[in-house]
Design an enzyme around this catalytic site. Structure first.
Site, mmCIF file in Angstrom:
data_model
loop_
_atom_site.group_PDB
_atom_site.id
_atom_site.type_symbol
_atom_site.label_atom_id
_atom_site.label_comp_id
_atom_site.label_asym_id
_atom_site.label_seq_id
_atom_site.Cartn_x
_atom_site.Cartn_y
_atom_site.Cartn_z
ATOM 1 N N GLU A 119 0.821 -1.210 0.000
ATOM 2 C CA GLU A 119 0.000 0.000 0.000
ATOM 3 C C GLU A 119 0.860 1.267 0.000
ATOM 4 O OE1 GLU A 119 -2.243 -3.084 2.582
ATOM 5 O OE2 GLU A 119 -0.174 -2.559 2.090
ATOM 6 N N CYS A 146 -1.983 -3.255 7.280
ATOM 7 C CA CYS A 146 -1.486 -3.225 8.652
ATOM 8 C C CYS A 146 -1.757 -1.829 9.229
ATOM 9 C CB CYS A 146 0.006 -3.544 8.675
ATOM 10 S SG CYS A 146 1.041 -2.203 8.025
#
Length: 212
Positions: free
Chosen positions: A72, A113
Site C-alpha cells: 500500500e 497493517c
C-alpha cells in the site's frame, strides 16, 4: 463481502480490480512471491464503467531494504509520482495531487497493517478494499500487529475525510497467496509449485498473467 458502503459499484467490478491487485504481483517476478502484498489504485469517478487504474504497488521491502515499503505504501508513493509527472496524463501540482486521493479507491490483496491503514486515512482515500484479513494472516503464521483496519478507521474520524472500508473481497483467490509460506503441505497458488517438499514455491512459466 462486508462493507460500510458500496457507492453503487458492483461486486463484479470490485472483484475485477482485486484480480488486478493480484496481477500486480508479477512485478515481483513471480505470480506467488513470498510476500504477496499487491495493490492497485483506481479512479471510479472516471467515465469508464469499470474505473481507471492510476498506478499499482507491490511489497518492496526485500528488494529495497526499506521496511516501510508495504504494497500500500509503495502504491501511494507510485500514485503521487504518476499524478505529479509533468510528462504524464494528469500533470497535477502537489496540492492538486493531495486533493485527488479523495476520489481514489485502493485495492489490496490483504488487509492493511496499522501503518498502511494510517497512511490510507492520512491520504484521504475515498475507499479501501482488501482481500485476505489480518486474522487469516495470523492464522497462517504471518507476524502481524493485531489491530483491524476497521478499528483504526473508526479512531481516525477526526481527520475529516471519510474512507469507506470494504473487507474480504475475493478471498477465495487472495487467501491461497498467503497460505503456503509457513505450511510445507499447503498447495501453491496457480502458476507455481514447490521445488521439493517443504521448499519455497517456484514459478513454472515466465510472464504469467493471472486471469482468475
Amino acid at each position: 463481502m462486508r462493507s460500510e458502503e458500496t457507492s453503487g459499484i458492483s461486486l463484479e467490478t470490485r472483484e475485477h480490480w482485486m484480480r488486478q491487485a493480484v496481477n500486480a504481483l508479477q512485478e515481483l517476478d513471480s505470480p506467488c512471491p513470498f510476500a504477496a502484498f499487491g495493490t492497485v489504485i483506481v479512479n471510479h469517478t472516471s467515465p469508464n464503467k469499470l474505473g481507471e487504474v492510476v498506478c499499482i504497488g507491490v511489497n518492496a521491502i526485500s528488494s529495497s531494504g526499506n521496511p516501510t515499503l508495504h504494497g500500500e505504501i509503495a502504491g501511494i508513493s507510485n500514485c503521487t509520482a504518476v499524478l505529479t509527472d509533468t510528462a504524464g496524463p494528469y500533470k497535477l501540482s502537489p496540492p492538486e495531487a493531495l486533493k485527488a486521493f479523495k476520489d481514489l479507491t485502493l485495492y489490496t490483496t490483504a488487509e492493511p497493517c496499522p501503518m498502511c491503514a494510517t497512511a490510507i486515512r492520512w491520504a484521504g482515500f475515498r475507499e479501501c478494499v482488501f482481500g485476505t484479513s489480518i486474522t487469516t494472516l495470523i492464522q497462517q503464521g504471518w507476524s502481524q500487529i493485531d489491530l483491524p483496519s476497521s478499528e483504526l478507521f473508526q479512531r481516525s474520524s477526526a481527520l475529516g475525510a471519510h474512507t469507506s472500508l470494504l473487507a474480504e473481497v475475493l478471498t477465495k483467490h487472495t487467501d491461497p497467496y498467503f497460505g503456503w509460506q509457513f505450511n510445507a503441505s499447503a498447495t501453491c497458488p496457480m502458476g507455481c509449485e514447490r521445488e521439493q517438499a517443504g521448499s519455497m514455491c517456484v514459478t513454472l512459466r515466465d510472464n504469467v498473467h493471472l486471469d482468475l
